[in-house]
Design a protein around this motif. Structure first.
Motif, mmCIF file in Angstrom:
data_model
loop_
_atom_site.group_PDB
_atom_site.id
_atom_site.type_symbol
_atom_site.label_atom_id
_atom_site.label_comp_id
_atom_site.label_asym_id
_atom_site.label_seq_id
_atom_site.Cartn_x
_atom_site.Cartn_y
_atom_site.Cartn_z
ATOM 1 N N ARG A 117 0.587 -1.140 0.496
ATOM 2 C CA ARG A 117 -0.038 -0.373 -0.099
ATOM 3 C C ARG A 117 1.098 1.355 0.452
ATOM 4 O O ARG A 117 1.837 1.242 1.257
ATOM 5 C CB ARG A 117 -0.721 -0.096 1.742
ATOM 6 N N HIS A 118 0.654 2.145 -1.026
ATOM 7 C CA HIS A 118 1.681 3.441 -0.763
ATOM 8 C C HIS A 118 0.575 4.724 0.047
ATOM 9 O O HIS A 118 -0.934 4.314 -0.946
ATOM 10 C CB HIS A 118 1.809 3.535 -2.008
ATOM 11 N N GLU A 119 1.100 5.099 0.448
ATOM 12 C CA GLU A 119 0.234 6.216 0.277
ATOM 13 C C GLU A 119 1.439 7.749 0.815
ATOM 14 O O GLU A 119 2.241 8.017 1.295
ATOM 15 C CB GLU A 119 -0.039 6.550 1.550
ATOM 16 N N ALA A 120 0.663 9.102 -0.470
ATOM 17 C CA ALA A 120 1.561 10.400 -0.200
ATOM 18 C C ALA A 120 0.404 11.046 0.103
ATOM 19 O O ALA A 120 -0.573 11.214 -0.360
ATOM 20 C CB ALA A 120 2.119 10.463 -1.497
ATOM 21 N N GLU A 121 0.783 12.238 0.679
ATOM 22 C CA GLU A 121 0.081 13.687 1.284
ATOM 23 C C GLU A 121 0.507 14.533 -0.023
ATOM 24 O O GLU A 121 1.521 14.957 0.352
ATOM 25 C CB GLU A 121 0.656 14.067 2.497
ATOM 26 N N VAL A 122 -0.756 15.166 -0.015
ATOM 27 C CA VAL A 122 -0.123 16.134 -1.822
ATOM 28 C C VAL A 122 -1.295 17.788 -0.510
ATOM 29 O O VAL A 122 -1.861 17.517 -0.069
ATOM 30 C CB VAL A 122 -1.293 16.283 -3.039
ATOM 31 N N THR A 123 0.407 18.781 -0.509
ATOM 32 C CA THR A 123 -0.159 19.417 0.630
ATOM 33 C C THR A 123 0.001 21.015 -0.127
ATOM 34 O O THR A 123 -0.132 20.901 -1.643
ATOM 35 C CB THR A 123 0.654 19.656 1.369
ATOM 36 N N GLY A 124 -0.765 22.294 -0.111
ATOM 37 C CA GLY A 124 -0.635 23.065 -0.116
ATOM 38 C C GLY A 124 -1.476 23.563 -1.148
ATOM 39 O O GLY A 124 -1.784 24.579 -1.916
ATOM 40 N N LEU A 125 -2.636 23.106 -0.931
ATOM 41 C CA LEU A 125 -3.739 23.021 -1.740
ATOM 42 C C LEU A 125 -4.571 24.674 -1.371
ATOM 43 O O LEU A 125 -5.177 24.436 -0.588
ATOM 44 C CB LEU A 125 -4.788 22.473 -1.547
ATOM 45 N N THR A 126 -5.696 24.784 -2.265
ATOM 46 C CA THR A 126 -6.619 25.675 -2.347
ATOM 47 C C THR A 126 -8.141 25.199 -2.529
ATOM 48 O O THR A 126 -8.283 24.349 -3.127
ATOM 49 C CB THR A 126 -6.813 26.578 -3.336
ATOM 50 N N PRO A 127 -8.992 26.085 -1.442
ATOM 51 C CA PRO A 127 -10.213 25.490 -1.610
ATOM 52 C C PRO A 127 -10.745 25.669 -2.204
ATOM 53 O O PRO A 127 -10.624 27.096 -3.066
ATOM 54 C CB PRO A 127 -10.915 25.589 0.005
ATOM 55 N N GLY A 128 -11.328 24.553 -2.969
ATOM 56 C CA GLY A 128 -12.434 25.079 -4.334
ATOM 57 C C GLY A 128 -11.986 24.653 -5.953
ATOM 58 O O GLY A 128 -12.301 24.734 -6.872
ATOM 59 N N THR A 129 -10.058 24.876 -5.167
ATOM 60 C CA THR A 129 -9.553 24.683 -6.643
ATOM 61 C C THR A 129 -8.816 22.666 -7.204
ATOM 62 O O THR A 129 -8.357 22.054 -6.039
ATOM 63 C CB THR A 129 -8.497 25.363 -6.217
ATOM 64 N N ARG A 130 -9.480 22.048 -7.765
ATOM 65 C CA ARG A 130 -8.787 21.043 -8.863
ATOM 66 C C ARG A 130 -8.018 21.263 -8.780
ATOM 67 O O ARG A 130 -7.062 21.756 -9.637
ATOM 68 C CB ARG A 130 -10.007 20.504 -9.136
ATOM 69 N N VAL A 131 -6.632 20.281 -8.499
ATOM 70 C CA VAL A 131 -5.891 19.969 -9.230
ATOM 71 C C VAL A 131 -5.225 18.797 -10.241
ATOM 72 O O VAL A 131 -5.481 17.056 -9.666
ATOM 73 C CB VAL A 131 -4.239 20.237 -8.091
ATOM 74 N N SER A 132 -4.633 18.457 -10.698
ATOM 75 C CA SER A 132 -4.365 17.043 -11.790
ATOM 76 C C SER A 132 -3.180 16.228 -10.963
ATOM 77 O O SER A 132 -2.120 17.090 -10.207
ATOM 78 C CB SER A 132 -3.717 17.592 -12.872
ATOM 79 N N TYR A 133 -3.141 14.977 -10.997
ATOM 80 C CA TYR A 133 -2.002 14.230 -10.503
ATOM 81 C C TYR A 133 -1.851 13.287 -10.948
ATOM 82 O O TYR A 133 -3.314 12.718 -11.602
ATOM 83 C CB TYR A 133 -2.221 14.373 -8.446
ATOM 84 N N ARG A 134 -0.483 12.384 -11.239
ATOM 85 C CA ARG A 134 -0.671 10.962 -11.154
ATOM 86 C C ARG A 134 0.369 10.831 -10.405
ATOM 87 O O ARG A 134 1.568 11.040 -10.051
ATOM 88 C CB ARG A 134 -0.152 11.094 -13.043
ATOM 89 N N VAL A 135 -0.047 9.237 -10.672
ATOM 90 C CA VAL A 135 1.235 8.296 -9.108
ATOM 91 C C VAL A 135 2.006 7.138 -10.574
ATOM 92 O O VAL A 135 1.757 6.999 -11.509
ATOM 93 C CB VAL A 135 0.555 7.292 -8.812
ATOM 94 N N THR A 136 3.076 6.704 -9.866
ATOM 95 C CA THR A 136 4.160 6.123 -10.296
ATOM 96 C C THR A 136 4.130 5.738 -9.067
ATOM 97 O O THR A 136 5.205 5.939 -8.700
ATOM 98 C CB THR A 136 5.054 7.163 -11.642
ATOM 99 N N SER A 137 4.580 4.030 -9.837
ATOM 100 C CA SER A 137 5.759 3.013 -8.943
ATOM 101 C C SER A 137 6.493 2.696 -10.040
ATOM 102 O O SER A 137 6.765 2.026 -10.946
ATOM 103 C CB SER A 137 4.596 2.038 -9.230
ATOM 104 N N LEU A 138 7.661 2.809 -9.780
ATOM 105 C CA LEU A 138 8.850 2.011 -10.455
ATOM 106 C C LEU A 138 9.398 1.218 -8.927
ATOM 107 O O LEU A 138 9.501 1.143 -7.982
ATOM 108 C CB LEU A 138 10.607 2.968 -9.858
ATOM 109 N N ARG A 139 9.518 -0.073 -10.187
ATOM 110 C CA ARG A 139 9.895 -1.479 -9.671
ATOM 111 C C ARG A 139 10.829 -1.754 -9.578
ATOM 112 O O ARG A 139 12.262 -0.534 -9.536
ATOM 113 C CB ARG A 139 9.663 -3.081 -10.434
ATOM 114 N N GLU A 140 12.491 -2.799 -9.071
ATOM 115 C CA GLU A 140 12.995 -2.008 -8.057
ATOM 116 C C GLU A 140 14.208 -2.625 -9.704
ATOM 117 O O GLU A 140 15.460 -2.871 -9.710
ATOM 118 C CB GLU A 140 13.385 -3.582 -7.091
ATOM 119 N N ASP A 141 13.335 -3.084 -11.181
ATOM 120 C CA ASP A 141 14.818 -3.534 -11.566
ATOM 121 C C ASP A 141 14.600 -2.801 -12.843
ATOM 122 O O ASP A 141 15.290 -2.239 -14.175
ATOM 123 C CB ASP A 141 13.985 -4.710 -12.639
ATOM 124 N N GLY A 142 13.761 -1.073 -12.307
ATOM 125 C CA GLY A 142 13.820 0.233 -13.074
ATOM 126 C C GLY A 142 12.946 0.094 -13.968
ATOM 127 O O GLY A 142 12.730 1.354 -14.745
#
Length: 186
Positions: A117-142
């Motif tokens: 399970r992976h969890e990241a806290e995205v901070t510095g957001l403004t109420p009422g404003t939507r922000v784009s995001y994408r997660v990336t997972s890098l395996r041990e083999d690159g």
């Protein structure tokens, strides 16, 4: 006396071989499959615990690796995710995972499955404003895998009208997506 000693020795050796063989069979049956395919996200990312200026992004994979969330304009900002291995995840004879498309093909009995399970806290957001995001997972083999681009926002301000759809684990029922689509339309 020599004949009796030899019979006992043979019996002991036979028992040892049987126990060793059974142990080896059990180890082989419960061994985790080796990852040779492209990495994949087990879930799309989802959002939890919004505050007035932050929200947590959570997702799951079958590998520890390195994981991060890119967000903001042009996904220029990023934050590293913390990773926790789930300790009680199992597959059974009715699981539909990987190459098991019918009961008992791979898993004849409950077998441990490595899931993180992976969890990241995205901070510095403004109420009422939507922000784009994408997660990336890098395996041990690159090799890496990324999600589609989604949007997030912090906790809504008081008085903001909301549409909330509560769902549960649907156990891969065939009509789940059609039923949810109908709920959204309604």
């Amino acid at each position: 006396m020599l004949r009796r000693l030899t019979s006992r020795s043979l019996l002991t050796a036979a028992i040892f071989l049987v126990v060793t063989s059974l142990t080896l069979i059990i180890v082989l049956l419960t061994k985790q499959p080796v990852m040779t395919s492209q990495p994949q996200l087990l879930t799309d990312p989802f959002l939890q615990l919004p505050t007035e200026t932050s929200v947590r992004v959570v997702w799951f994979t079958e590998f520890a690796g390195e994981h991060r969330v890119a967000y903001g304009e042009n996904l220029a900002r990023s934050v590293v995710a913390s990773t926790t291995k789930l300790s009680r995840t199992r597959e059974d004879s009715q699981s539909r995972v990987g190459n098991q498309t019918q009961d008992g093909q791979i898993y004849q009995q409950p077998t441990s499955r490595d899931i993180w399970r992976h969890e990241a806290e995205v901070t510095g957001l403004t109420p009422g404003t939507r922000v784009s995001y994408r997660v990336t997972s890098l395996r041990e083999d690159g090799t890496s895998v990324s999600s589609k681009v989604f949007t997030l926002a912090p906790k809504p301000t008081p008085g903001t009208s909301l549409k909330i759809l509560l769902t549960s684990d649907h156990q891969l029922k065939p009509m789940t997506s059609a039923n949810l689509q109908k709920v959204v339309e309604t």
